[in-house]
Design a protein around this motif. Structure first.
Motif, PDB file in Angstrom:
ATOM      1  N   ASP A 331      32.862  44.474  35.679  1.00 42.42           N
ATOM      2  CA  ASP A 331      32.880  45.387  34.534  1.00 42.42           C
ATOM      3  C   ASP A 331      32.842  46.853  34.940  1.00 42.42           C
ATOM      4  O   ASP A 331      33.183  47.730  34.154  1.00 42.42           O
ATOM      5  CB  ASP A 331      31.695  45.094  33.598  1.00 42.42           C
ATOM      6  N   PHE A 332      32.397  47.119  36.188  1.00 41.08           N
ATOM      7  CA  PHE A 332      32.349  48.519  36.612  1.00 41.08           C
ATOM      8  C   PHE A 332      33.753  49.134  36.598  1.00 41.08           C
ATOM      9  O   PHE A 332      33.903  50.340  36.434  1.00 41.08           O
ATOM     10  CB  PHE A 332      31.725  48.641  38.001  1.00 41.08           C
ATOM     11  N   ILE A 333      34.778  48.277  36.762  1.00 40.80           N
ATOM     12  CA  ILE A 333      36.159  48.783  36.694  1.00 40.80           C
ATOM     13  C   ILE A 333      36.433  49.299  35.287  1.00 40.80           C
ATOM     14  O   ILE A 333      37.016  50.371  35.100  1.00 40.80           O
ATOM     15  CB  ILE A 333      37.153  47.680  37.080  1.00 40.80           C
ATOM     16  N   THR A 334      35.962  48.553  34.291  1.00 39.57           N
ATOM     17  CA  THR A 334      36.130  48.972  32.903  1.00 39.57           C
ATOM     18  C   THR A 334      35.382  50.269  32.629  1.00 39.57           C
ATOM     19  O   THR A 334      35.856  51.143  31.900  1.00 39.57           O
ATOM     20  CB  THR A 334      35.630  47.863  31.960  1.00 39.57           C
ATOM     21  N   SER A 335      34.187  50.431  33.257  1.00 38.99           N
ATOM     22  CA  SER A 335      33.371  51.627  33.030  1.00 38.99           C
ATOM     23  C   SER A 335      34.073  52.903  33.455  1.00 38.99           C
ATOM     24  O   SER A 335      33.798  53.978  32.925  1.00 38.99           O
ATOM     25  CB  SER A 335      32.041  51.506  33.785  1.00 38.99           C
ATOM     26  N   LEU A 336      34.981  52.798  34.415  1.00 37.72           N
ATOM     27  CA  LEU A 336      35.660  53.981  34.918  1.00 37.72           C
ATOM     28  C   LEU A 336      36.720  54.515  33.964  1.00 37.72           C
ATOM     29  O   LEU A 336      37.360  55.536  34.251  1.00 37.72           O
ATOM     30  CB  LEU A 336      36.315  53.661  36.270  1.00 37.72           C
ATOM     31  N   ALA A 337      36.920  53.847  32.845  1.00 41.13           N
ATOM     32  CA  ALA A 337      37.921  54.314  31.885  1.00 41.13           C
ATOM     33  C   ALA A 337      37.581  55.697  31.337  1.00 41.13           C
ATOM     34  O   ALA A 337      38.478  56.436  30.899  1.00 41.13           O
ATOM     35  CB  ALA A 337      38.049  53.307  30.738  1.00 41.13           C
ATOM     36  N   ASN A 338      36.299  56.069  31.354  1.00 42.08           N
ATOM     37  CA  ASN A 338      35.893  57.398  30.859  1.00 42.08           C
ATOM     38  C   ASN A 338      36.236  58.510  31.847  1.00 42.08           C
ATOM     39  O   ASN A 338      36.197  59.689  31.483  1.00 42.08           O
ATOM     40  CB  ASN A 338      34.390  57.423  30.577  1.00 42.08           C
ATOM     41  N   SER A 339      36.533  58.143  33.085  1.00 40.06           N
ATOM     42  CA  SER A 339      36.870  59.157  34.100  1.00 40.06           C
ATOM     43  C   SER A 339      38.368  59.433  34.011  1.00 40.06           C
ATOM     44  O   SER A 339      39.181  58.905  34.766  1.00 40.06           O
ATOM     45  CB  SER A 339      36.491  58.653  35.497  1.00 40.06           C
ATOM     46  N   THR A 340      38.724  60.286  33.075  1.00 40.80           N
ATOM     47  CA  THR A 340      40.144  60.509  32.769  1.00 40.80           C
ATOM     48  C   THR A 340      40.872  61.312  33.840  1.00 40.80           C
ATOM     49  O   THR A 340      42.098  61.448  33.787  1.00 40.80           O
ATOM     50  CB  THR A 340      40.280  61.229  31.423  1.00 40.80           C
ATOM     51  N   LEU A 341      40.133  61.870  34.811  1.00 35.13           N
ATOM     52  CA  LEU A 341      40.758  62.619  35.900  1.00 35.13           C
ATOM     53  C   LEU A 341      40.864  61.783  37.169  1.00 35.13           C
ATOM     54  O   LEU A 341      41.355  62.265  38.182  1.00 35.13           O
ATOM     55  CB  LEU A 341      39.951  63.885  36.200  1.00 35.13           C
ATOM     56  N   LEU A 342      40.409  60.535  37.125  1.00 34.16           N
ATOM     57  CA  LEU A 342      40.389  59.681  38.318  1.00 34.16           C
ATOM     58  C   LEU A 342      41.811  59.468  38.851  1.00 34.16           C
ATOM     59  O   LEU A 342      42.690  58.996  38.127  1.00 34.16           O
ATOM     60  CB  LEU A 342      39.757  58.327  37.968  1.00 34.16           C
ATOM     61  N   ASN A 343      42.026  59.825  40.122  1.00 34.73           N
ATOM     62  CA  ASN A 343      43.352  59.592  40.714  1.00 34.73           C
ATOM     63  C   ASN A 343      43.293  58.744  41.989  1.00 34.73           C
ATOM     64  O   ASN A 343      44.336  58.470  42.584  1.00 34.73           O
ATOM     65  CB  ASN A 343      44.081  60.922  40.992  1.00 34.73           C
ATOM     66  N   PHE A 344      42.087  58.341  42.419  1.00 38.81           N
ATOM     67  CA  PHE A 344      41.955  57.533  43.631  1.00 38.81           C
ATOM     68  C   PHE A 344      40.801  56.561  43.431  1.00 38.81           C
ATOM     69  O   PHE A 344      39.664  56.972  43.229  1.00 38.81           O
ATOM     70  CB  PHE A 344      41.685  58.437  44.838  1.00 38.81           C
ATOM     71  N   LEU A 345      41.107  55.250  43.487  1.00 33.93           N
ATOM     72  CA  LEU A 345      40.084  54.217  43.342  1.00 33.93           C
ATOM     73  C   LEU A 345      40.284  53.189  44.443  1.00 33.93           C
ATOM     74  O   LEU A 345      41.353  52.590  44.566  1.00 33.93           O
ATOM     75  CB  LEU A 345      40.183  53.549  41.974  1.00 33.93           C
ATOM     76  N   ALA A 346      39.253  52.984  45.265  1.00 30.85           N
ATOM     77  CA  ALA A 346      39.326  52.024  46.365  1.00 30.85           C
ATOM     78  C   ALA A 346      38.072  51.171  46.391  1.00 30.85           C
ATOM     79  O   ALA A 346      36.962  51.692  46.561  1.00 30.85           O
ATOM     80  CB  ALA A 346      39.503  52.743  47.707  1.00 30.85           C
ATOM     81  N   VAL A 347      38.257  49.863  46.203  1.00 30.21           N
ATOM     82  CA  VAL A 347      37.148  48.906  46.304  1.00 30.21           C
ATOM     83  C   VAL A 347      37.524  47.807  47.293  1.00 30.21           C
ATOM     84  O   VAL A 347      36.892  46.748  47.326  1.00 30.21           O
ATOM     85  CB  VAL A 347      36.810  48.299  44.924  1.00 30.21           C
ATOM     86  N   ASP A 348      38.536  48.035  48.123  1.00 29.44           N
ATOM     87  CA  ASP A 348      39.060  47.012  49.010  1.00 29.44           C
ATOM     88  C   ASP A 348      38.099  46.716  50.152  1.00 29.44           C
ATOM     89  O   ASP A 348      37.209  47.492  50.467  1.00 29.44           O
ATOM     90  CB  ASP A 348      40.431  47.419  49.555  1.00 29.44           C
ATOM     91  N   GLY A 349      38.315  45.567  50.807  1.00 32.06           N
ATOM     92  CA  GLY A 349      37.526  45.209  51.978  1.00 32.06           C
ATOM     93  C   GLY A 349      36.074  44.945  51.679  1.00 32.06           C
ATOM     94  O   GLY A 349      35.200  45.235  52.506  1.00 32.06           O
ATOM     95  N   ASN A 350      35.771  44.372  50.518  1.00 27.11           N
ATOM     96  CA  ASN A 350      34.396  44.014  50.166  1.00 27.11           C
ATOM     97  C   ASN A 350      34.316  42.511  49.891  1.00 27.11           C
ATOM     98  O   ASN A 350      35.163  41.743  50.353  1.00 27.11           O
ATOM     99  CB  ASN A 350      33.946  44.832  48.957  1.00 27.11           C
ATOM    100  N   ARG A 351      33.296  42.111  49.142  1.00 23.82           N
ATOM    101  CA  ARG A 351      33.109  40.691  48.837  1.00 23.82           C
ATOM    102  C   ARG A 351      33.069  40.487  47.326  1.00 23.82           C
ATOM    103  O   ARG A 351      32.316  39.668  46.804  1.00 23.82           O
ATOM    104  CB  ARG A 351      31.824  40.179  49.485  1.00 23.82           C
ATOM    105  N   LEU A 352      33.902  41.250  46.651  1.00 27.08           N
ATOM    106  CA  LEU A 352      33.955  41.177  45.193  1.00 27.08           C
ATOM    107  C   LEU A 352      34.687  39.915  44.762  1.00 27.08           C
ATOM    108  O   LEU A 352      35.746  39.593  45.303  1.00 27.08           O
ATOM    109  CB  LEU A 352      34.658  42.408  44.635  1.00 27.08           C
ATOM    110  N   GLU A 353      34.131  39.232  43.777  1.00 21.36           N
ATOM    111  CA  GLU A 353      34.726  37.999  43.280  1.00 21.36           C
ATOM    112  C   GLU A 353      35.003  38.124  41.795  1.00 21.36           C
ATOM    113  O   GLU A 353      34.425  38.950  41.100  1.00 21.36           O
ATOM    114  CB  GLU A 353      33.782  36.810  43.532  1.00 21.36           C
ATOM    115  N   GLY A 354      35.914  37.256  41.339  1.00 21.16           N
ATOM    116  CA  GLY A 354      36.187  37.212  39.916  1.00 21.16           C
ATOM    117  C   GLY A 354      37.629  37.525  39.599  1.00 21.16           C
ATOM    118  O   GLY A 354      38.469  37.735  40.474  1.00 21.16           O
ATOM    119  N   VAL A 355      37.909  37.537  38.304  1.00 28.55           N
ATOM    120  CA  VAL A 355      39.254  37.811  37.803  1.00 28.55           C
ATOM    121  C   VAL A 355      39.355  39.297  37.467  1.00 28.55           C
ATOM    122  O   VAL A 355      38.448  39.872  36.849  1.00 28.55           O
ATOM    123  CB  VAL A 355      39.539  36.952  36.549  1.00 28.55           C
TER     124      VAL A 355
END
Length: 1006
Positions: A331-355
């Motif tokens: 859900d933290f991905i959804t939370s970033l919707a308020n960051s309207t200036l966001l141009n770089f998001l990297a969560v790769d190389g972790n142990r995140l699971e789910g759809v």
């Protein structure tokens, strides 16, 4: 009246004096500027600088004090001036500001710069200035701004820099600074900006910097700093930019860091070893713009609060150990919707699971780069990603994502890089992807895609690389794809079910470096138009059904390094034109239907200089073996210089065969000269030898793969190094190691027995190297006490001496006694193995370089564009971009030698605050060497010594001499280091002296 006259005369004299003085002063400035210009070229912008002008105050870039008529400012920034800085700058004694940034100045900063005591701003950034910082630069006590960044200055930062009491801005980044960050910086209370990034500074961050209550920016990125972050740094409440990435810091980040640094806008701690959890307080900093914590050891989940960051532009937590929990863990991905200036998001190389949630499509419309690869995402790719119209990069590779590629991805009209590799994506490739006109990199490899390659790919205008390998694609290769002249890196369609012939359009790929069509069902002839691919370095066509002749035109691709045409139906002879391929490193023509003579000129003159394989061509032979076997009239006519009548030829041939038969000498078979030095072993044999690569037989895991113990069919124990083919560098490592070891033989080198290049049971590429098994493990384990003798003893002095000499002899052999000098590039204790009799053997040549001269713009297969080694053992010059050299190996050996006799690793946590293994040993050498000797070795010296009371002292002298050799090998300058031949001689002398001492040994005291 006389009084008035006297006053008039006096005033006139004073006026003359002042006028004379002013004229003299402006003349001095004029001459100084003219002298400064005379050292430069490209001075068109300085055309106004000449003696005919009335005053230099009217010259371009010059500012004067009108009252005193003196030059006070010099602004020549961005004029593309080149040349050296003239010492005459020091004559402009009224200068307050020098702005010379963004030019092409070379040479050193003249010492005379220290004469400019009125100077308040000095900016020479973005030039090519070298040398050292002037020793008297700290005399410029009025400096407010000192900016010498983006040069090549190799120097320490002066300890007395606190003399610059008014300094506010210190920028020395992107140089070659070494030494420590001076604690005295903490005395300059006016400092607001410290930028020392991209240097070779070592030690820790001095806690004294915590006194700088006005500090706004602290940039120490890309150095060799170590240790923990002083708590005082987290108390700098004025700090706006904290950037300490790419060092070796460790420890937990305080959870309340955001509360301590309320003004933070940039928080950059990437590429360190920080542990703990992501500080929750960072998500409460409503003004923060950049959060970069990638490549650390952070754990736990992403804390809540991301919806509070409206100005966030970058959020990078990639390559940590972050997990997600429960159905709403993403859900933290959804939370970033308020960051309207966001141009770089990297969560790769972790142990995140789910759809991946469908709400990902609600992220910022200006989001440009989205990295989500190398996690544990499953399910489908949400079609809503197509709403992120600003994306230029989308990476979802190496998860377990399934389903089909959403057609909506074609809406990402700004997309430049798309990577979905290493998933379980099925279905066909949407034809609509061809609409992505700006795409320059496409990677759909290692999925379960079926169907044909879309011809719409021919619409790509800027495509640089395409990788569709390891799928189940069928049909022919579209001509449109082979017409993409923009391809420069690679086109890889290997490991599919593609059929048909290679079209002549392949010749349009004039810029491509790598073509891989291997492991398909391609047939027909190799088109001669492939010779138009003049930039080609690697060509893989193996394991197809290609027929016809090898095109002679291949010999015109002078930069070709690997040519693999094995396991096809190619016939005819080996074109003599292939001998023109001077850059060739691997030639594999095995298992075809070739015949005739293998060329013997050009690159074939020295077949030991590259890896080749002609096996499986029964009609193919070398010149000597063809003649020896009596190949018939045609071959004899070609290679016998004086023609004779047919009858005489037959008699000669018959007589020759009788002669050979009587001698019972076996004729050289056609392939004896052509087979590899190390016969290949099959995947099945290695699988059986290692118990199906079981964990019980796993010896270790390294940077390029895993090593297993095994037993070959004849019962010999071996070590099998299985390379990780998912790593892009594994193929180069494989050939680099083969190339380095194929012709070397030395008792102190691990012996390469054979190799394997095959397919595993999953029909995936399998690469392995088989070495002799070394039973006593590696030197690193012995130094750290993980291994000991059966009686519990550690390495004694003689054993350490023998190990050191063995390693030195191996390096000396590689550097000086091989046909082509070899540089190991990754010497460290874990790559030094010990036999049953404790003989040292150097192994792991995956980074080895062959020091051979090559034509311009050609790179050896044994080279890599990015140097990789082991931190602590890499010589300092490699960090400055210098090429691998024998002096680099000497440095690494010196570090190993110091570690072997001190028991202290160069990455030991105790080396902080500017200390290092070499400095620590140097500080005690030679009079106090006892303080740095391995305590276990020291204990042996004093408690199991010689009968003579002088025994311990004599042994200490031996160790001191060895430490001296180590220090000589680790000199800062490559030219100042000991040569390996001299190191061997000195170490053998120490051993001889110790042996003589041992001969006089009396009974043990204990």
């Amino acid at each position: 009246m006389s009084l008035l006259f006297a006053l008039y005369v006096f005033s006139y004299i004073i006026f003359l004096c002042i006028s004379s003085s002013t004229a003299l002063d402006i003349t001095t400035d004029t001459e100084a500027l003219i002298s400064f210009k005379s050292q430069l070229s490209n001075t068109e912008a300085l055309s106004s600088w000449n003696h005919s002008s009335s005053s230099p105050c009217n010259w371009h870039g010059v500012t004067c004090n009108r009252l005193r008529q003196r030059v006070i400012g010099l602004n020549l920034s961005g004029l593309r001036l080149s040349g050296q800085l003239s010492p005459s700058l020091g004559n402009l004694t009224f200068l307050e500001s020098i702005q010379l940034q963004k030019n092409q100045f070379t040479g050193v900063i003249p010492e005379q710069i220290g004469h400019l005591v009125r100077l308040r701003a000095l900016d020479m950034s973005s030039n090519s200035i070298e040398g050292m910082l002037p020793s008297n630069i700290t005399r410029l006590t009025k400096l407010v701004t000192l900016d010498l960044s983006a040069n090549t200055i190799a120097s320490k930062i002066p300890q007395d820099i606190d003399s610059l009491t008014e300094l506010q801005v210190l920028r020395l980044g992107s140089n070659r600074l070494y030494g420590i960050v001076p604690p005295t910086l903490g005395n300059i209370s006016s400092l607001a900006n410290i930028s020392l990034g991209t240097n070779s500074l070592s030690g820790g961050i001095p806690s004294e910097l915590g006194k700088l209550k006005n500090l706004i920016e602290l940039d120490l990125t890309i150095n060799k700093l170590t240790g923990t972050i002083p708590s005082s740094i987290y108390n700098l409440s004025s700090l706006v930019n904290l950037a300490i990435a790419s060092n070796d810091f460790w420890g937990d980040i305080p959870q309340d860091v955001g509360q301590r640094l309320p003004k933070l806008v940039v928080f950059n701690i990437c590429f360190n070893r920080f542990t703990g959890r992501i500080p929750w307080s960072l998500h409460n900093l409503t003004n923060i713009q950049v959060i970069r914590m990638a490549s650390n050891l952070l754990e736990g989940t992403v804390p809540p609060g991301l919806e509070n960051l409206p100005f966030l532009r970058m959020y990078n937590i990639g390559y940590n150990r972050i997990v997600s929990s429960g159905d709403r863990g993403l859900d933290f991905i959804t939370s970033l919707a308020n960051s309207t200036l966001l141009n770089f998001l990297a969560v790769d190389g972790n142990r995140l699971e789910g759809v991946i949630p469908e709400t990902i499509g609600n992220l910022s419309k200006v989001l440009s780069k989205l990295y989500m690869g190398e996690n544990r995402f499953h399910g489908n790719i949400p079609p809503s990603i197509g709403n992120l119209r600003g994306l230029s990069l989308l990476n979802l590779s190496h998860n377990t994502i399934s389903g089909e590629i959403p057609v909506k991805l074609s809406q990402l009209e700004n997309l430049q890089e798309l990577s979905l590799a290493g998933n379980q994506i099925s279905g066909t490739i949407p034809n609509s992807l061809g609409r992505l006109q700006k795409l320059n990199s496409l990677d759909l490899s290692r999925n379960e895609l079926v169907g044909e390659i879309p011809s719409s790919f021919g619409n790509f205008q800027d495509i640089d690389s395409i990788d569709l390998s390891y799928n189940k694609l069928n049909g022919s290769i579209p001509r449109e794809v082979l017409s993409l002249s923009s391809l420069t890196t690679y086109l890889n369609v290997s490991k599919n079910l593609l059929s048909g012939s290679l079209p002549q359009e392949i010749g349009a790929l004039i810029k491509v470096s790598t073509l891989d069509f291997s492991d398909n069902l391609l047939d027909g002839e190799i088109p001669s138009s492939i010779s138009n691919c003049i930039s080609l370095e690697y060509l893989f066509l193996e394991r197809n059904m290609l027929s016809g002749l090898i095109p002679k035109a291949l010999g015109s691709i002078r930069g070709l390094e690997i040519l693999d045409l094995s396991s096809n139906k190619i016939s005819g002879s080996v074109p003599v034109e292939l001998q023109n391929l001077n850059a060739l490193q691997l030639l594999n023509l095995s298992y075809n239907d070739l015949e005739g003579v293998i060329p013997s000129g050009g690159v074939f003159k020295n077949i030991s200089s590259f890896h080749f394989d002609f096996e499986g061509n029964k009609k193919l032979c070398s010149l000597s073996s063809c003649v020896a076997q009596g190949q018939g009239r045609k071959m004899l006519i070609i290679y016998i210089t004086v023609p004779v009548v047919v009858t005489l030829v037959l008699c000669f041939a018959f007589g020759f065969l009788l002669y050979v038969g009587r001698r019972k000498t076996k004729a050289i078979t056609p392939l004896e000269m052509a087979k590899p030095h190390h016969p290949m072993v099959s995947y099945d044999e290695l699988r059986r030898a290692t118990g199906n690569f079981s964990q019980e037989n796993l010896l270790g895991i390294g940077s390029f793969g895993s090593v297993y113990r095994g037993f070959l069919s004849e019962g010999n124990a071996v070590a099998v190094k299985v390379l990780d083919t998912l790593r892009s560098s594994s193929l180069k490592s494989f050939y680099a190691e083969c190339e380095a070891l194929r012709n070397v033989r030395h008792r102190n080198l691990v012996k390469l027995i054979t190799s394997c290049s095959s397919m595993d049971f999953k029909n995936q590429e399998f690469l392995a190297l088989v070495y002799e098994f070394i039973c006593n493990g590696n030197l690193d384990d012995w130094i750290k006490g993980k291994r000991k003798h059966a009686n519990g003893n550690v390495l004694n002095l003689m054993e350490r001496l023998n190990i050191a000499i063995g390693v030195a002899c191996a390096l000396d052999y590689l550097h000086h006694d091989t046909e082509t000098p070899i540089v190991h590039c990754d010497l460290k204790p874990s790559n030094i193995l010990l036999c049953e009799d404790m003989t040292a053997k150097v192994g792991d040549f995956g980074l080895a370089r062959l020091l051979i001269e090559r034509p311009t713009n050609q790179v050896s297969i044994s080279s890599t564009h990015v140097l990789k080694g082991s931190f602590g053992y890499i010589p300092p010059e490699y960090g400055w971009g210098e090429k691998p050299s024998v002096a680099g190996d000497t440095y690494s050996f010196g570090i190993v030698l110091l570690e072997l006799f001190s028991g202290r690793s160069p990455t030991d946590d105790s080396f902080t605050g500017g200390s290092s293994l070499t400095r620590w040993v140097q500080s005690a050498f030679p009079d106090k060497s006892e303080q740095v000797i391995d305590p276990q070795l020291l204990s042996q010296i004093f408690h199991n010594d010689l009968a003579d009371d002088k025994g311990p002292n004599l042994q200490l002298d031996c160790v001191t001499a060895v430490l001296g050799v180590g220090l000589s090998c680790t000199a800062e300058s490559p030219d100042g280091r000991l040569k390996m031949k001299d190191a061997v001689a000195k170490l053998k002398l120490v051993r001889d002296n110790f042996s003589k001492l041992n001969q006089n040994k009396g009974p043990s005291r204990h």
